[in-house]
Design a protein around this motif. Structure first.
Motif, PDB file in Angstrom:
ATOM      1  N   GLY A 269       0.802  -1.213   0.000  1.00  0.00           N
ATOM      2  CA  GLY A 269       0.000   0.000   0.000  1.00  0.00           C
ATOM      3  C   GLY A 269       0.839   1.270   0.000  1.00  0.00           C
ATOM      4  O   GLY A 269       2.044   1.241   0.303  1.00  0.00           O
ATOM      5  N   TYR A 270       0.191   2.372  -0.308  1.00  0.00           N
ATOM      6  CA  TYR A 270       0.895   3.646  -0.426  1.00  0.00           C
ATOM      7  C   TYR A 270       1.456   4.114   0.918  1.00  0.00           C
ATOM      8  O   TYR A 270       2.602   4.566   1.002  1.00  0.00           O
ATOM      9  CB  TYR A 270      -0.047   4.715  -0.993  1.00  0.00           C
ATOM     10  N   LEU A 271       0.654   4.005   1.984  1.00  0.00           N
ATOM     11  CA  LEU A 271       1.087   4.501   3.293  1.00  0.00           C
ATOM     12  C   LEU A 271       2.275   3.717   3.828  1.00  0.00           C
ATOM     13  O   LEU A 271       3.251   4.302   4.318  1.00  0.00           O
ATOM     14  CB  LEU A 271      -0.077   4.446   4.296  1.00  0.00           C
ATOM     15  N   ILE A 272       2.191   2.385   3.761  1.00  0.00           N
ATOM     16  CA  ILE A 272       3.266   1.565   4.329  1.00  0.00           C
ATOM     17  C   ILE A 272       4.525   1.630   3.467  1.00  0.00           C
ATOM     18  O   ILE A 272       5.622   1.296   3.929  1.00  0.00           O
ATOM     19  CB  ILE A 272       2.800   0.101   4.486  1.00  0.00           C
ATOM     20  N   SER A 273       4.362   2.073   2.226  1.00  0.00           N
ATOM     21  CA  SER A 273       5.517   2.158   1.321  1.00  0.00           C
ATOM     22  C   SER A 273       6.280   3.472   1.452  1.00  0.00           C
ATOM     23  O   SER A 273       7.341   3.633   0.842  1.00  0.00           O
ATOM     24  CB  SER A 273       5.060   1.980  -0.139  1.00  0.00           C
ATOM     25  N   HIS A 274       5.722   4.410   2.210  1.00  0.00           N
ATOM     26  CA  HIS A 274       6.365   5.722   2.377  1.00  0.00           C
ATOM     27  C   HIS A 274       6.571   5.993   3.869  1.00  0.00           C
ATOM     28  O   HIS A 274       5.614   6.220   4.613  1.00  0.00           O
ATOM     29  CB  HIS A 274       5.516   6.821   1.737  1.00  0.00           C
ATOM     30  N   GLU A 275       7.813   5.977   4.283  1.00  0.00           N
ATOM     31  CA  GLU A 275       8.158   6.055   5.701  1.00  0.00           C
ATOM     32  C   GLU A 275       7.700   7.345   6.358  1.00  0.00           C
ATOM     33  O   GLU A 275       7.405   7.380   7.555  1.00  0.00           O
ATOM     34  CB  GLU A 275       9.678   5.910   5.863  1.00  0.00           C
TER      35      GLU A 275
END
Length: 286
Positions: A230-236
């Motif tokens: 997902g987008y959120l978990i892929s961007h720290e």
């Protein structure tokens, strides 16, 4: 094995970025310092009921140490598990102390009759619910460490269930606190009217910190529902904005607006409170 299953296993990653060393070190320092300050406050005020809050701060500190380890080896399962579980469950420990505060506010200003829930059950109901939420989140995090895609997906579902439970409990808690606030504002007890206890400030602190934890929990739910890619978990950056900063803010708020006056340090505190109520009653009788 089907092509779809193979693709799913191939696509699974512990991290989709290299964890920031600077961000993790700053977080360790922030939570480490705040935990030390809360330990000092806890001892000074003898606020034993704030112990879960302190443990939550320690969990946050160790969790971000796990992210430091992951920076140097993002394929290491140990570093991933440390940060994933401890950062995930720490807010549930913050919540446990928050729930206890409401019951203490009600008792301190002698307003048990204005509580939506019988005072003896206020803390029990919310803390028991919090324990279930904590257990689900920690158990789900443990299952995720099984090392297979199926175990990770199962753990993910359990974590989401725990987070939803946490959101529900917080929602009910805020409703309970707001209803009590309205009732005590209309019919203040002698202790509340006298103003020796900053009960209004404590309630506003509870509302603010509860809102911060709610926002964080909603972020986590969306993050897990999006999946491993997902987008959120892929961007720290989202972890630091919607988790680290919010939880650090909770610790700062409780340090600045500490609840020491809800924890009598001497028998004189209790005697003085009783005398205030007695004087008020005598004034009504005269």
């Amino acid at each position: 094995m089907s092509d779809d299953a193979s693709a799913g296993e191939f696509d699974f990653k512990l991290y989709r970025y290299t964890p920031s060393l600077a961000g993790a070190i700053i977080s360790v320092i922030v939570f480490g310092v705040l935990s030390g300050l809360h330990l000092w406050k806890l001892i000074r005020h003898r606020a034993i009921y704030f112990t879960p809050f302190l443990i939550g701060g320690i969990f946050e500190t160790i969790g971000y140490i796990g992210r430091i380890l992951s920076h140097y080896d993002k394929e290491s399962l140990s570093g991933f598990i440390i940060q994933a579980i401890l950062i995930l469950v720490a807010p549930a420990l913050f919540a446990a102390s928050i729930y206890m505060i409401l019951g203490r506010i009600i008792r301190t200003i002698h307003a048990e009759h204005l509580s939506l829930i019988p005072i003896n059950w206020v803390t029990r109901i919310f803390v028991i619910g919090d324990v279930f939420s904590f257990t689900l989140q920690a158990g789900g995090g443990g299952i995720q460490s099984g090392g297979t895609l199926d175990m990770f997906n199962l753990g993910e579902k359990i974590i989401v269930a725990g987070l939803f439970m946490q959101i529900f409990i917080f929602g009910f808690f805020v409703v309970t606190a707001l209803l009590f606030h309205m009732r005590i504002a209309k019919r203040p007890t002698a202790t509340a009217a006298q103003g020796a206890v900053h009960w209004k400030r404590h309630l506003y602190v509870l509302y603010t910190t509860s809102a911060l934890i709610l926002v964080r929990s909603i972020f986590r739910v969306v993050e897990y529902l999006q999946g491993n890619d997902g987008y959120l978990i892929s961007h720290e950056v989202f972890l630091y904005i919607f988790d680290m900063l919010l939880m650090a803010s909770v610790m700062v708020i409780f340090f600045v607006f500490y609840v020491g006056d809800l924890e009598p340090k001497k028998r004189k505190d209790v005697r003085d409170s009783g005398e205030l109520e007695l004087n008020h009653r005598q004034g009504q009788w005269s």
